[in-house]
Enzyme design. Structure first.
Site, PDB file in Angstrom:
ATOM      1  NE  ARG A 184      -4.883  -1.829   9.389  1.00 48.78           N
ATOM      2  CZ  ARG A 184      -4.930  -1.453   8.212  1.00 48.78           C
ATOM      3  NH1 ARG A 184      -4.625  -0.144   8.082  1.00 48.78           N
ATOM      4  NH2 ARG A 184      -5.371  -2.253   7.282  1.00 48.78           N
ATOM      5  CG  ASP A 239      -7.300   0.226  -2.084  1.00 50.28           C
ATOM      6  OD1 ASP A 239      -6.905   1.219  -1.252  1.00 50.28           O
ATOM      7  OD2 ASP A 239      -6.945  -0.979  -1.909  1.00 50.28           O
ATOM      8  CG  ASP A 252     -16.724  -6.168  11.588  1.00 49.60           C
ATOM      9  OD1 ASP A 252     -16.664  -6.799  10.678  1.00 49.60           O
ATOM     10  OD2 ASP A 252     -17.547  -6.195  12.339  1.00 49.60           O
ATOM     11  CG  ASN A 305      -8.415   2.666   0.928  1.00 49.88           C
ATOM     12  OD1 ASN A 305      -7.398   2.811   1.118  1.00 49.88           O
ATOM     13  ND2 ASN A 305      -9.359   1.963   1.183  1.00 49.88           N
ATOM     14  CD  GLU A 363      -3.178   0.524   0.157  1.00 52.12           C
ATOM     15  OE1 GLU A 363      -2.597   1.741  -0.177  1.00 52.12           O
ATOM     16  OE2 GLU A 363      -4.474   0.158   0.021  1.00 52.12           O
ATOM     17  CG  ASN A 382      -6.290   1.906   5.311  1.00 50.49           C
ATOM     18  OD1 ASN A 382      -5.672   0.993   5.388  1.00 50.49           O
ATOM     19  ND2 ASN A 382      -7.195   2.105   4.512  1.00 50.49           N
TER      20      ASN A 382
END
Length: 334
Positions: free
Chosen positions: A130, A239, A150, A181, A42, A132
């Site tokens: 967390r 993404d 989740d 994202n 990523e 990203n």
């Protein structure tokens, strides 16, 4: 997790693959740039000052720096899952790890390279959350989102998008973000100012556009500029993203096996570059002329055998297409 010593990757090591991307006679060239085996590659960013590509393996807990001129690949183990990396100063970068922003001195090795930089306020990163994706805006503020692991559960608590200015304080900018994202900034007023910010909440299948005030970091007037169909409708999950020199957005379509270029004014898909992997994760333009689209990928958990390119960084060249500019670096009060 990839081995600690990754060796020297060779750009162009795998055979080139060519395909038609539009009705025009333009054929992209696709090859493996960095033959890593990232569990979840990523956050590719081109550090223009150091002339290198930065990226992370989130679940492998590794930060990478790759020099395409020397083909040298360096790596640092991170203390936990690392969501993103941004340039800071020469040989120093910032990474987002769970609820902290850490500083990495790339002249050092191991734990000695990593030190604390900033942290989310208490209560902003509960268990199961967390950091990203994240990027710096044109004025050097760091924008970074949190996510619930989740996130596919529509009823689960959602994350937020934060912005860290020169005071190193993380300010909430957006609430109720499903999966934070890709981001990008562009201007419709010429090279002297930036008035638009793009942001992807993958859970919404959309690229949003905001009016952006570069002097204050304020965002307003959110509207949908691109809607990506789901995989069963010929699309996938949007993404990471980047912006080209014409203000068009390029989005990595996870589960769709491609990167796609969109017109943010109309939402139209202008071209699609099919990749040799099912799950690209993010993309950025890099190289001396910003004419290479670097694409991070991940190893699929449900595909056996996986393509040899899965987990690698791909290099895509589309004739006539180049990036807007290298990644912006974080700027603090020093």
């Amino acid at each position: 997790m990839p081995e600690k010593s990754a060796g020297g990757p060779v750009e162009g090591e795998s055979p080139s693959k060519r395909q038609k991307v539009s009705d025009a006679d333009e054929e992209p060239e696709i090859k493996v740039a960095v033959p890593t085996k990232c569990i979840l590659g990523e956050s590719p960013v081109w550090d223009g000052g150091m002339k290198r590509l930065l990226f992370v393996d989130i679940q492998g807990k590794i930060l990478y720096a790759w020099d395409p001129a020397t083909r040298d690949l360096k790596q640092w183990e991170t203390p936990d899952e690392v969501g993103c990396v941004v340039p800071y100063k020469d040989n120093i970068v910032l990474i987002a790890v769970v609820d902290k922003i850490l500083q990495v001195d790339m002249t050092k090795e191991g734990k000695d390279a990593i030190s604390d930089f900033a942290v989310l306020p208490d209560g902003h990163c509960p268990a199961g959350f967390r950091f990203n994706d994240g990027k710096c805006d044109p004025s050097g503020r760091l924008w970074v989102g949190t996510m619930n692991k989740d996130w596919r559960n529509a009823s689960a608590p959602k994350g937020k998008l934060y912005c860290m200015g020169p005071d190193k304080k993380l300010e909430t900018k957006l609430e109720e973000v499903g999966l934070s994202n890709g981001m990008g900034w562009f201007t419709s007023a010429g090279e002297d100012g930036f008035d638009s910010m793009f942001f992807i909440d993958s859970a919404k299948q959309q690229v949003a556009r905001f009016d952006y005030d570069d002097s204050t970091g304020a965002v307003s007037n959110e509207r949908v500029t691109v809607t990506v169909p789901k995989a069963d409708k010929g699309g996938g999950t949007p993404d990471g993203m980047t912006v080209d020199s014409d203000g068009k957005v390029w989005v990595a379509i996870a589960g769709g096996g491609c990167v796609a270029q969109y017109d943010p004014k109309t939402g139209e898909e202008l071209r699609r570059v099919v990749l040799p992997v099912e799950r690209p994760t993010a993309c950025t333009f890099g190289g001396a002329d910003l004419d290479t689209l670097y694409v991070t990928t991940r190893e699929p958990a449900d595909q056996s055998p996986a393509p040899s390119e899965a987990g690698a960084v791909l290099a895509v060249r589309v004739p006539g297409v180049r990036g807007h500019r290298p990644a912006w670096a974080y700027r603090d009060q020093e």
